[in-house]
Design an enzyme around this catalytic site. Structure first.
Site, short mmCIF file in Angstrom:
data_model
loop_
_atom_site.label_atom_id
_atom_site.label_comp_id
_atom_site.label_asym_id
_atom_site.label_seq_id
_atom_site.Cartn_x
_atom_site.Cartn_y
_atom_site.Cartn_z
N GLY D 34 40.44 62.08 13.00
CA GLY D 34 40.05 63.30 13.69
C GLY D 34 40.94 63.40 14.91
O GLY D 34 41.13 62.40 15.63
N GLU D 36 40.96 64.43 17.99
CA GLU D 36 40.61 63.99 19.34
C GLU D 36 40.33 62.49 19.37
O GLU D 36 40.69 61.81 20.34
CB GLU D 36 39.38 64.77 19.83
CG GLU D 36 39.62 66.27 19.94
CD GLU D 36 39.36 66.99 18.61
OE1 GLU D 36 39.09 66.32 17.59
OE2 GLU D 36 39.45 68.23 18.60
N ASN D 38 41.72 60.29 17.44
CA ASN D 38 43.03 59.65 17.35
C ASN D 38 43.65 59.51 18.74
O ASN D 38 44.23 58.47 19.09
CB ASN D 38 43.96 60.45 16.45
CG ASN D 38 43.44 60.60 15.04
OD1 ASN D 38 42.51 59.91 14.63
ND2 ASN D 38 44.01 61.53 14.28
N TYR D 90 38.15 64.50 3.94
CA TYR D 90 39.39 65.11 3.47
C TYR D 90 40.11 64.16 2.53
O TYR D 90 40.01 62.94 2.67
CB TYR D 90 40.26 65.63 4.61
CG TYR D 90 41.09 64.69 5.41
CD1 TYR D 90 40.64 64.13 6.59
CD2 TYR D 90 42.40 64.39 5.01
CE1 TYR D 90 41.45 63.30 7.35
CE2 TYR D 90 43.21 63.57 5.77
CZ TYR D 90 42.73 63.01 6.93
OH TYR D 90 43.54 62.18 7.67
N ASN D 168 46.84 73.33 18.03
CA ASN D 168 46.57 72.92 16.64
C ASN D 168 45.93 74.00 15.79
O ASN D 168 44.85 73.80 15.20
CB ASN D 168 45.62 71.70 16.70
CG ASN D 168 46.24 70.50 15.97
OD1 ASN D 168 47.09 70.66 15.11
ND2 ASN D 168 45.78 69.32 16.33
N ARG D 231 58.82 67.47 18.85
CA ARG D 231 60.09 67.79 18.17
C ARG D 231 60.16 66.92 16.91
O ARG D 231 59.95 65.72 16.97
CB ARG D 231 61.32 67.45 19.03
CG ARG D 231 61.35 67.95 20.46
CD ARG D 231 61.88 69.36 20.55
NE ARG D 231 60.76 70.29 20.46
CZ ARG D 231 60.87 71.62 20.52
NH1 ARG D 231 62.06 72.17 20.67
NH2 ARG D 231 59.82 72.39 20.42
N GLU D 233 62.51 66.48 13.19
CA GLU D 233 63.48 66.88 12.17
C GLU D 233 63.10 66.18 10.89
O GLU D 233 62.99 64.95 10.85
CB GLU D 233 64.89 66.46 12.59
CG GLU D 233 65.39 67.24 13.80
CD GLU D 233 66.73 66.71 14.29
OE1 GLU D 233 67.31 65.82 13.62
OE2 GLU D 233 67.18 67.18 15.35
N ASP D 270 48.70 63.36 17.52
CA ASP D 270 47.59 62.92 18.35
C ASP D 270 47.97 61.69 19.16
O ASP D 270 47.52 61.52 20.31
CB ASP D 270 46.36 62.62 17.48
CG ASP D 270 46.01 63.80 16.59
OD1 ASP D 270 46.15 64.95 17.04
OD2 ASP D 270 45.63 63.56 15.43
#
Lengths: 327, 327, 327, 327, 327, 327
Positions: D34, D36, D38, D90, D168, D231, D233, D270
């Protein structure tokens, strides 16, 4: 009558699966590992015979180690089971960039650390052997173990058995000055020395602009015949480049470089040592470096410290056989 | 302000899966266990608050132990992380008739065995607590640990905290005479003593024709208020009968007997102790034996040393709720 | 110079975990098993030395078998690696009452079934040995294998090595008449015969009101010295009673009966044979039955066909040491 | 008195092992996650104290979540166990290029989604705290949950506790317009906002040629002090480059870039937030970005959503300590 | 009335987990695989209906194969269960650079290798079908199997069903000359041929400077309409580049190239064939190559030989949807 | 044209391994289960054809259920994939005496609970069928589901298809009065009713001194032809005795009793129903009870809710074939 005799410690290795941290672990995968055994096993996989000499506790963990020594094909005929001491352990966490793999040692007070001069019948053990292999780790275990290494080296010399030593300095096991002192006593008995440039500088103050210069320094200082090193480029944890380099009698050889995808890099240097000795038995350093680099590179691809490889696979890698599925 | 304070060692427990022998193992399941923690955890499951006091190495294994102490709901606020010592381990092989389960301890030199008088601030720890729980194992770890137990017991007395001790004599840890001597110093501070008739005879020469007689002997000799024992009928490894018995103030109570199918019997006695203290907090030995027997019986059915049970389940077992699937 | 020589097939055993049916399986646990190896391994665990003689395919499965033969401590020095033939497999489903465990064999065309007279240097193999062990399964593999068994038995006799045979009739491998014919040729070379009353009647028409009568019939017909049988009461799959019975020179001995909780009953009869030979080496049938029954009973409690037990454990069981956790 | 208070949902996460698809699965690995929590966990790993506030069903899944919250070291003292609602779940499938990882949410009707204004005693919860952390996901769970977030933010402000929010935006949970409306109410209470440029544009129509421009737009519109972004990539699934960027008081800082080999990227953002708040507690955005980038990068290398890392490891990464095995 | 009929062998695949060598294995993961089934399964995943025709042993392994054929959604209505023959097996070792993955086949004497002309009612089987798919492996199993392939191809032609063949020459199964001879009989019935340039040269001596030239050679020689090939760049084991190329009626198409991270590359070519036929059913080679390349690329990312993918995922990959987590 | 049509819900079942509590779990084993599917599967294993009718979410969990329905051999041709609703789950903890196994349902809002009259084309579904099977659980899911059951029963009657219903009252799903009301509407359409005496009394106030009396009461009240019950003696969790009893046309039959060692008792009653219908198709209640009891007994020995058994095994159990290993 094994071709190769190896002396040292084997620990039980315990690693959480799937890149878990040890703190989170609910189960641990169990392998065994020890520098000298890894090398002995590699030599067996290349068709040589080998025996591993050590001292294990007479309990299920000690038995487990001996069982798996035999499983890979190394003889445990000279292993002693002891009432005192414990079985060394190490806990391994696999890393991924930017987190390095890490090891927590729990090896104090092992049965082999309690070994002392006179415990092993070295003349009998070396009867018929060709090479003796040991690492600096064995000497670092305890003053007694260091004396056993010294005793074994002299017995090897007396028996016409050549000596290979992997310097392998471990700062957790002993202080630099102590290591340097002990090593300075042992190295004059060594024929082939495996050493990193960092260790050569750290322990002996030997530096140079190239591997060759450092190797020359070691030859000069200790009278060893051959100096060998590992080459590794490691900008990631799961992918490295790997090769071997060696110096003897004024000539430096470097093996092919291998691109390695890394399942488990523990024991790669020991596998390199196996290939090296395989060549040195035939008096051929170049061959040793070629086999060593291939075997070391391939070792990265199998689970555990031991080099579960075949001679065919090593030779195929040396010939650049490619990555198509072998059917 | 936890209701219960427990002091002792917790070890990492490593067991091969599927009734494998340790010698064969390729992986080990990892749990934690320690007599006093197991009891503290049982009390938390019954709705009490508890803190476990100990000393752990400041490494991933020590952290793992603390993590799992918190996971079960016991406070680790008084645990100290140390630079010296290691994390005790034990290796467990599950048995089946006619082969008993067996344990290989590798616990020497643990951080808590290096504890000594003055290390813990017992007056602060006992502030607000009701009972202190410790076992003979803690006292057996080392002379220093025995002194810490003694120090804690006196501090408990000073703070008006009652003391429960599980005698738990372990011949591997100390000799009978040494144990008897130390115990004779500690027991006068104890209110409730858990002891087997065998240990009473072995350590103190106290015998009798019944539990009651032995209990009376212990009360007489050491001034303890209450003596409690486990009843177990074990003609097989996977199935036992289990109950609790206790004596206090001239009266002996025995709980119901439970037919148990055994997943993991480690910690059953410690779970019994949890139920016992749960009753004793309310000044009710009968209640303690009833909860203790039910919780001890149920503990056999869950994996690991810790009693992963709920108060509802314990009370349902006490009421003989039956074995139909709960939906 | 191993004490015991065993000849036969070892198969890779593949079993779905957790009582799954093979049809459902997503993974298979891998063990190895073969009647004669199981017995040889039991003898090693009792302190004897043993070598297993066979023929394996020169591929990773053949190597796996040899690795694990060595792991348990049996010598593979006489094993031949062949270009022809495959590695026999068997698939095991664990049962529970009222469903028996079941085995699907996939062993046709194995390298050892392609063995033939002249392939093994039996005089060298038997040099220094005391007993030769083989089962009826080896003779059933192929006509060539049966000839090898015959050849080996004669060589054993010539070398003064005693012969133990476990009749072990398997109807899937050969027809009753064929088996009877081949066995009638082999049995006159046998000293100690392990046989069930059912097989004695089925193959040779030998019947009797008791084990003794059947044993006498076998002694009379084939000149064997000793006849041994397994006693098993099995009203459930997970729990049996187990004992050994033997007849020699007019006297019948029966061992203690053991209550067994069953982890894996494969190889229990072979473990019994190990205990038996352990006694017979010392010329003591009673000892053989006592060790055999204890080892066979204990075998039920460990995973795989191989008897991962210690001599201490076997002797503890013989002394009825009980089921308390060994710490 | 925890330093940090976090409010939000934790779900049980279930993932097939070994890159299996969910459709094929025969077992699922269980973790919790979750946003928060984390972050709270990451702060604990950096040496701060933290409590997670939420509402869980009073059943074994709710208990499991609380157990593991405590295991990682976060306090569950303010968690409420409810009779209504369920535990959100999940299902995660790990991907490999060109297949992205994917998540199937089954989180409707969770106990925390049924939370409403007045359920939590925020003034008591914030007593002594320094920062409050929440994400847009919490506000998206239900109108009641959004009101709880609003209530908490005001209570934080009243208590002098600073507020960090990770925007988020999750399109599966609420529509863009609804999200924009709620966020516009909440953001004026926020001190530090973590937001992607995409979300800023999508929800608020704020665009710019650079992160700085977008950050300025957010500062202007909502009065937040600090805006931070991730950031990344990502031309492959198993290997990315990762860094943090932040803007405050007219200055933009960017952290080092890390090359990451990816075990599990869930929770990386997080973990970044944890490092960020660690710096902001000391009033040092640059420090927050440096710790955040390192912790976020390292998070990719461990299994599960939670950042099982140590402060030493984070700082070693910040110092570019390299990838050699740590022994 | 399935759209696609596939004929061939399916083997049980057994692979040690975690890059272990087979020699070391203690468990094996079980999947099924067979070129034609893999393709049929891919077509089902793309929304087509398909039936797999074969002959399996009437034992649990045969049942397991049929179970899993149905699980993926392919019809087993035409599968015959036989009393003779066994279930083919293959043992897979996953590799890592510089060690290629390798396969040990144990497939001799399978039930389908014992098939012969007249065993299958092809006119009934092809009733309503659109395409028939088979590979050179099926023809290589045995002369009988080759005749069944020939019989099926003619029946397909008679029923107006188009024929796709994947040449798939396997030197372990048959000699080059034999393969060339049989293939020369079969290929004139083929509409779409999947072949590598290496096989074209090796079997038929057809060479060329480009795929187009070789394809033209094959069209010319055998009258096939379409020739398709796989493009693969493989300098590592865990990462390749992958695409499809095809020629028909004078035009050569090449698909996009995909960067693939490799979980399991077995069956990638078969998945490509599925995409190909999906396009060819609509008479669109370009579509076939686009779907084929995407499906083949994606297949590398899932465990097992079977393409556990969805049509949505394939189409998303074709549209270059990116690697962000799908929530 | 399947012989049997079954309608109901299938849930994904998640169970911690090794008797762990759900609270402790780190992984969950995944099976599927649903009363009606379990019965349909049993009929397929006995050689009948069967289709399961239901509504599943169009997501990977719904697909997983359908995959495994097909895997066991039941047709999913009438299953509908829906955009609304979720996949029901249940969490199972395995018990051991004195702790019962327990189940945590998480099944609210499933796609099938959202089914309603008119969604399924029952006349087409029942075309050619012989029996329709449903349980009280299906009717309890929602008012819509109850209407679908009613609709299906009438359609079955119209099509000359007999109806079997397993009463299976679940107090968690609906209140007693509601269940009684709905059942009173449904039961008049039922031919064969499976019911416990407890449910008969609880729901309908029907009591009696024996099964026969209760059965007569049900026949009288609802006009059903046949009433069947399970007999179970369960003084332990791992071992029960099991039988079937049935009444029809004035005669009561009882099957043999089976001693069962319990791997997984979920679905045993449903397997009994399969054997029952297998007999009833042939108009033979006695046969139905004999097959039902044997299949139900055997079901206890395999993992999961589904009866992974063969007709041969069922018939062998009926003949009391014994517990020797089947080779």
């Amino acid at each position: 009558m094994p071709d190769i005799i190896a002396f040292g410690e084997v620990m039980v290795r315990l690693a959480p699966p799937h890149f878990q941290r040890l703190e989170q672990a609910r189960s641990l995968d169990l392998e065994i590992g020890g520098a000298e055994l890894n090398t002995a096993a590699g030599l067996v996989r290349l068709g040589r015979s080998a025996a591993w000499v050590s001292r294990l506790p007479d309990n299920p963990l000690g038995k487990l180690v001996a069982n798996r020594v035999r499983e890979i094909g190394v003889s445990d005929q000279f292993v002693q089971f002891a009432e005192d001491g414990r079985c060394g352990l190490y806990f391994l966490e696999f890393g991924a960039s930017p987190r390095a793999s890490s090891i927590l040692y729990d090896r104090k007070d092992s049965s082999v650390a309690r070994a002392h001069r006179g415990m092993f019948d070295w003349p009998a053990i070396f009867n018929g052997a060709k090479w003796f292999h040991v690492s600096g780790i064995a000497a670092a275990l305890s003053p007694g173990a260091a004396e056993v290494v010294d005793e074994a080296m002299h017995a090897a010399r007396d028996a016409g058995v050549k000596v290979c030593m992997d310097l392998n300095y471990r700062s957790k096991l002993w202080a630099k000055d102590h290591a340097a002192e002990v090593m300075s006593i042992l190295l004059p008995q060594v024929d082939a020395l495996i050493a990193s440039e960092a260790d050569a500088e750290h322990l002996f103050g030997i530096t140079g602009d190239s591997f060759t210069e450092v190797a020359k320094g070691l030859v000069e200082k200790f009278g060893v015949t051959t100096v060998v090193g590992t080459r590794r480029e490691a900008s990631l944890v799961w992918r490295n480049r790997f090769a071997a380099v060696g110096y003897s009698a004024g000539v430096t050889h470097e093996s092919e470089w291998y691109e390695v995808e890394i399942v488990d890099r523990l024991g790669a240097g020991d596998a390199l040592a196996a290939g090296l000795i395989h060549g040195l038995i035939d008096g051929d350093l170049k061959k040793g470096l070629d086999y060593g680099a291939a075997m070391g590179a391939l070792k990265h691809t199998v689970l555990g410290d031991l080099p579960w490889l075949t001679k065919d696979e090593v030779e195929a890698a040396m010939q650049g056989q490619g990555l198509r599925i072998k059917r």
